[in-house]
Design an enzyme around this catalytic site. Structure first.
Site, PDB file in Angstrom:
ATOM      1  N   ALA A  89      14.314  -2.673  12.746  1.00 13.16           N
ATOM      2  CA  ALA A  89      13.830  -3.720  11.843  1.00 13.16           C
ATOM      3  C   ALA A  89      13.418  -4.935  12.652  1.00 13.16           C
ATOM      4  O   ALA A  89      14.203  -5.453  13.451  1.00 13.16           O
ATOM      5  CB  ALA A  89      14.925  -4.094  10.853  1.00 13.16           C
ATOM      6  N   SER A 110       5.457   1.582   4.132  1.00 15.97           N
ATOM      7  CA  SER A 110       6.863   1.703   4.543  1.00 15.97           C
ATOM      8  C   SER A 110       7.530   2.908   3.895  1.00 15.97           C
ATOM      9  O   SER A 110       8.235   3.676   4.563  1.00 15.97           O
ATOM     10  CB  SER A 110       7.640   0.429   4.203  1.00 15.97           C
ATOM     11  OG  SER A 110       7.210  -0.635   5.006  1.00 15.97           O
ATOM     12  N   HIS A 157      14.623  -3.021   0.950  1.00 13.28           N
ATOM     13  CA  HIS A 157      14.335  -1.957   1.914  1.00 13.28           C
ATOM     14  C   HIS A 157      15.613  -1.194   2.259  1.00 13.28           C
ATOM     15  O   HIS A 157      15.621   0.038   2.287  1.00 13.28           O
ATOM     16  CB  HIS A 157      13.715  -2.533   3.196  1.00 13.28           C
ATOM     17  CG  HIS A 157      12.233  -2.647   3.158  1.00 13.28           C
ATOM     18  ND1 HIS A 157      11.420  -1.874   3.941  1.00 13.28           N
ATOM     19  CD2 HIS A 157      11.404  -3.450   2.446  1.00 13.28           C
ATOM     20  CE1 HIS A 157      10.153  -2.182   3.715  1.00 13.28           C
ATOM     21  NE2 HIS A 157      10.121  -3.144   2.817  1.00 13.28           N
ATOM     22  N   ARG A 158      16.693  -1.922   2.539  1.00 14.93           N
ATOM     23  CA  ARG A 158      17.969  -1.272   2.886  1.00 14.93           C
ATOM     24  C   ARG A 158      18.459  -0.395   1.740  1.00 14.93           C
ATOM     25  O   ARG A 158      18.922   0.723   1.956  1.00 14.93           O
ATOM     26  CB  ARG A 158      19.027  -2.322   3.205  1.00 14.93           C
ATOM     27  CG  ARG A 158      18.875  -2.921   4.560  1.00 14.93           C
ATOM     28  CD  ARG A 158      19.992  -3.889   4.861  1.00 14.93           C
ATOM     29  NE  ARG A 158      19.775  -4.542   6.129  1.00 14.93           N
ATOM     30  CZ  ARG A 158      20.171  -5.759   6.418  1.00 14.93           C
ATOM     31  NH1 ARG A 158      20.828  -6.475   5.530  1.00 14.93           N
ATOM     32  NH2 ARG A 158      19.933  -6.264   7.592  1.00 14.93           N
ATOM     33  N   GLU A 166      18.426  -4.180  14.468  1.00 19.63           N
ATOM     34  CA  GLU A 166      17.618  -5.361  14.157  1.00 19.63           C
ATOM     35  C   GLU A 166      17.196  -6.030  15.454  1.00 19.63           C
ATOM     36  O   GLU A 166      18.047  -6.439  16.249  1.00 19.63           O
ATOM     37  CB  GLU A 166      18.412  -6.320  13.276  1.00 19.63           C
ATOM     38  CG  GLU A 166      18.734  -5.719  11.923  1.00 19.63           C
ATOM     39  CD  GLU A 166      19.487  -6.658  11.004  1.00 19.63           C
ATOM     40  OE1 GLU A 166      19.769  -7.814  11.406  1.00 19.63           O
ATOM     41  OE2 GLU A 166      19.802  -6.242   9.881  1.00 19.63           O
ATOM     42  N   SER A 210       0.816  -1.219   0.000  1.00 14.21           N
ATOM     43  CA  SER A 210       0.000   0.000   0.000  1.00 14.21           C
ATOM     44  C   SER A 210       0.846   1.263   0.000  1.00 14.21           C
ATOM     45  O   SER A 210       0.317   2.362  -0.146  1.00 14.21           O
ATOM     46  CB  SER A 210      -0.924   0.010   1.224  1.00 14.21           C
ATOM     47  OG  SER A 210      -0.155   0.035   2.416  1.00 14.21           O
TER      48      SER A 210
END
Length: 189
Positions: free
Chosen positions: A47, A24, A63-64, A75, A21
């Site tokens: 994360a 992020s 993502h990174r 993380e 959507s």
């Protein structure tokens, strides 16, 4: 007028939406202040994902890559309250992506979901930097076929409600478009 409302970060924000959507990407832009083309500012990324298979490892790498080098990454798949404390020490806005994977990790580890949610909400009391949480809205589709799927859907709904209640701003993402669902006025100083 919408742009001005979204540009400044309140203490706690929640960005909800379905898969793909834009939640992020939108949350990343909120946290870095780059929503409207400004140069991104450094931020902290908490994360919750674990690369359990090739497909998930590929998603994490994407993502990174999209975030670039201006991020400090922590993380932590389970101990989110502790990760938030570590993140606050950097003195920069924090993005937690995502609560859905955190919930899934807790369920797989046999953790107490209600207690973990309580601890997360308590960790936000007096939190020193703005934080944006990302979470999936999973209750809009079909009723899951399996008992585990239904338990997960219900637990995600309860988690989202608790976080939305605590949040100062709640944004629902659909087709890459943000809809502000809640905007708590900033306290007068």
């Amino acid at each position: 007028m919408e742009h001005a409302r979204v540009s400044s970060l309140p203490p706690v924000s929640l960005v909800l939406g379905g898969a793909r959507s834009g939640k992020s990407t939108h949350a990343e832009k909120l946290v870095t202040g780059s929503l409207h083309g400004a140069p991104p500012q450094p931020a902290v990324y908490v994360a919750t994902a674990e690369a359990g298979d090739v497909e998930m490892a590929t998603r994490i790498m994407a993502h990174r890559s999209r975030r670039g080098s201006g991020w400090t990454t922590i993380e932590e798949p389970l101990k989110l309250g502790e990760a938030l404390q570590s993140a606050a020490a950097h003195g920069r806005p924090v993005l937690v992506d995502c609560l859905t994977l955190w919930l899934s990790n807790l369920m797989q580890a046999g953790g107490g979901l209600d207690q973990a949610t309580d601890e997360l909400v308590w960790a936000l009391e007096g939190y020193a930097v703005p934080v944006v949480f990302v979470s999936n809205e999973v209750g809009l589709g079909l009723v899951p076929e399996t008992p585990l799927g239904r338990v997960f859907r219900d637990a995600q709904g309860r988690l989202n409600m608790r976080m939305a209640e605590r949040a100062d701003r709640v944004i629902l993402m659909a087709a890459g478009l943000p809809l502000i669902m809640k905007e708590r006025p900033a306290p007068r100083g």
